[in-house]
Design an enzyme around this catalytic site. Structure first.
Site, PDB file in Angstrom:
ATOM      1  N   LYS A 151     113.791  40.731  82.292  1.00 36.26           N
ATOM      2  CA  LYS A 151     114.761  40.029  81.425  1.00 36.26           C
ATOM      3  C   LYS A 151     114.414  38.546  81.345  1.00 36.26           C
ATOM      4  O   LYS A 151     114.431  37.945  80.271  1.00 36.26           O
ATOM      5  CB  LYS A 151     116.194  40.257  81.947  1.00 36.26           C
ATOM      6  CG  LYS A 151     116.616  41.732  81.819  1.00 36.26           C
ATOM      7  CD  LYS A 151     117.912  42.081  82.549  1.00 36.26           C
ATOM      8  CE  LYS A 151     118.139  43.599  82.512  1.00 36.26           C
ATOM      9  NZ  LYS A 151     119.350  44.036  83.221  1.00 36.26           N
ATOM     10  N   GLN A 203     123.430  42.127  87.728  1.00 38.90           N
ATOM     11  CA  GLN A 203     122.582  43.309  87.814  1.00 38.90           C
ATOM     12  C   GLN A 203     123.206  44.350  88.749  1.00 38.90           C
ATOM     13  O   GLN A 203     123.621  44.039  89.859  1.00 38.90           O
ATOM     14  CB  GLN A 203     121.170  42.915  88.298  1.00 38.90           C
ATOM     15  CG  GLN A 203     120.161  44.041  88.273  1.00 38.90           C
ATOM     16  CD  GLN A 203     119.828  44.546  86.872  1.00 38.90           C
ATOM     17  OE1 GLN A 203     119.854  43.798  85.904  1.00 38.90           O
ATOM     18  NE2 GLN A 203     119.525  45.829  86.752  1.00 38.90           N
ATOM     19  N   ASP A 205     126.164  42.318  78.593  1.00 47.37           N
ATOM     20  CA  ASP A 205     125.882  43.701  79.002  1.00 47.37           C
ATOM     21  C   ASP A 205     126.894  44.673  78.385  1.00 47.37           C
ATOM     22  O   ASP A 205     126.704  45.898  78.447  1.00 47.37           O
ATOM     23  CB  ASP A 205     125.989  43.818  80.531  1.00 47.37           C
ATOM     24  CG  ASP A 205     124.647  44.040  81.208  1.00 47.37           C
ATOM     25  OD1 ASP A 205     123.696  44.455  80.519  1.00 47.37           O
ATOM     26  OD2 ASP A 205     124.566  43.782  82.425  1.00 47.37           O
TER      27      ASP A 205
HETATM   28  N1  GUN Z   1     121.472  48.466  86.150  1.00 46.36           N
HETATM   29  C1  GUN Z   1     120.935  49.473  85.422  1.00 46.36           C
HETATM   30  N2  GUN Z   1     121.043  49.207  84.110  1.00 46.36           N
HETATM   31  C2  GUN Z   1     121.657  48.019  84.006  1.00 46.36           C
HETATM   32  C3  GUN Z   1     122.052  47.211  82.905  1.00 46.36           C
HETATM   33  O1  GUN Z   1     121.861  47.547  81.722  1.00 46.36           O
HETATM   34  N3  GUN Z   1     122.656  46.041  83.223  1.00 46.36           N
HETATM   35  C4  GUN Z   1     122.884  45.651  84.480  1.00 46.36           C
HETATM   36  N4  GUN Z   1     123.498  44.498  84.673  1.00 46.36           N
HETATM   37  N5  GUN Z   1     122.547  46.375  85.521  1.00 46.36           N
HETATM   38  C5  GUN Z   1     121.932  47.555  85.275  1.00 46.36           C
END
Ligand code: GUN
Length: 293
Positions: free
Chosen positions: A53, A97, A120
């Site tokens: 990211k 995350q 998200d």
């Molecule tokens: N863990 C697995 N997929 C995601 C996601 O799309 N966003 C976040 N923040 N954590 C994750």
């Protein structure tokens, strides 16, 4: 004839659009979009995802901030991190995350995120708006899959979509988006999960099959209808002695054997993963642009 749904190439096209948007924003004196990510602990997969990211931000010209905290952070301390990001005028959007350590109440943390910065799409306000088809931040993985279908001009109208998995991050939002009255959309949707009986009877009736269960090579050839569109959301680490790391990533679909049966299929890696990142970047640009007014 099977075609590969190339998420990598499609994500690069989206990144080019985002880069242009940043250039144009800066040209008119507007703010550079800024994404922050909170990483708790040192789960290698989470660290890798967050790293992707941050790198994507650099490619499209976004600012990024990685906020790292130890595994033993308290609930209160983590909520404080969220509050500070909510208040920081430089940060347009941020993510926490997942997964978080067991002693943390995930839901309380996700609900502390300001919905206008929740890129998200995990806050109940955004999830609720999505269910009502109102403008909101969509969760990045289902959003990326919708973009992939759209940009490949795959006809979903009236098709039977079968989703394996009912998570709040992928399976549940995917079902809502595919059944929407829109393009892509208008699918008749079946959601299968760990208690579903006669699973293969369902998957064999899928025109569009979305596998999001987190089990390597779970979807085998006999479970797929000839000509189906197969979307593989799985990112599973399996041992591989030929790799320096000792492992490789593989999907929920037995790609090599399923491939010849499909009209379209996403590879792992290079399918849904890059589209998830591209969608998060799109949401961050939207969050930034919403603050212009
Ligand atoms: N863990 C697995 N997929 C995601 C996601 O799309 N966003 C976040 N923040 N954590 C994750």
């Amino acid at each position: 004839m099977t075609s590969i749904l190339d998420g990598k190439a499609t994500s690069l096209a989206i990144e080019a659009e985002l880069t242009d948007a940043v250039t144009s924003r800066l040209g008119s004196g507007k703010k550079r979009p800024h994404l922050a990510a909170v990483l708790v602990g040192d789960n290698p997969a989470s660290r890798a995802y967050v790293g992707h990211k941050v790198k994507a931000c650099a490619r499209v010209g976004f600012e990024s901030t990685l906020v790292e905290r130890p595994l033993d952070i308290s609930q209160e301390e983590l909520l404080q991190v969220v509050h500070e990001l909510n208040l920081d005028p430089e940060v347009d959007g941020f993510i926490v995350q997942l997964p978080l350590p067991d002693h943390i109440n995930d839901q309380e943390v996700l609900e502390a995120v300001l919905p206008s910065k929740d890129v998200d799409g995990f806050h109940p306000v955004n999830a609720g708006k999505m269910a009502l088809d109102l403008p909101c931040f969509l969760p990045a993985t289902p959003m990326g899959i919708m973009s992939l279908l759209e940009r490949a001009n795959i006809d979903t109208q009236g098709k039977h979509a079968v989703i394996l998995g009912r998570s709040s991050i992928v399976g549940t939002p995917m079902a809502l988006l595919l059944r929407r009255n829109g393009v892509p959309g208008n699918c008749t949707v079946t959601v299968c999960h760990s208690r579903t009986q006669d699973l293969a009877d369902h998957t064999r009736r899928a025109d569009i099959l979305v596998a999001a269960i987190g089990r390597a090579h779970f979807v085998t050839e006999d479970m797929v209808k000839p000509g189906a569109v197969v979307i593989d959301v799985g990112i599973n680490r399996i041992p591989d002695a030929t790799k320096k790391s000792g492992h490789r990533l593989t999907g929920d679909v037995d790609f090599d054997n399923v491939k010849s049966k499909c009209s379209w299929i996403t590879p792992v890696p290079g399918g849904v993963g890059p589209m998830t990142i591209a969608s998060l970047m799109q949401n961050t640009l939207t969050a930034c642009a919403q603050k212009d007014a």
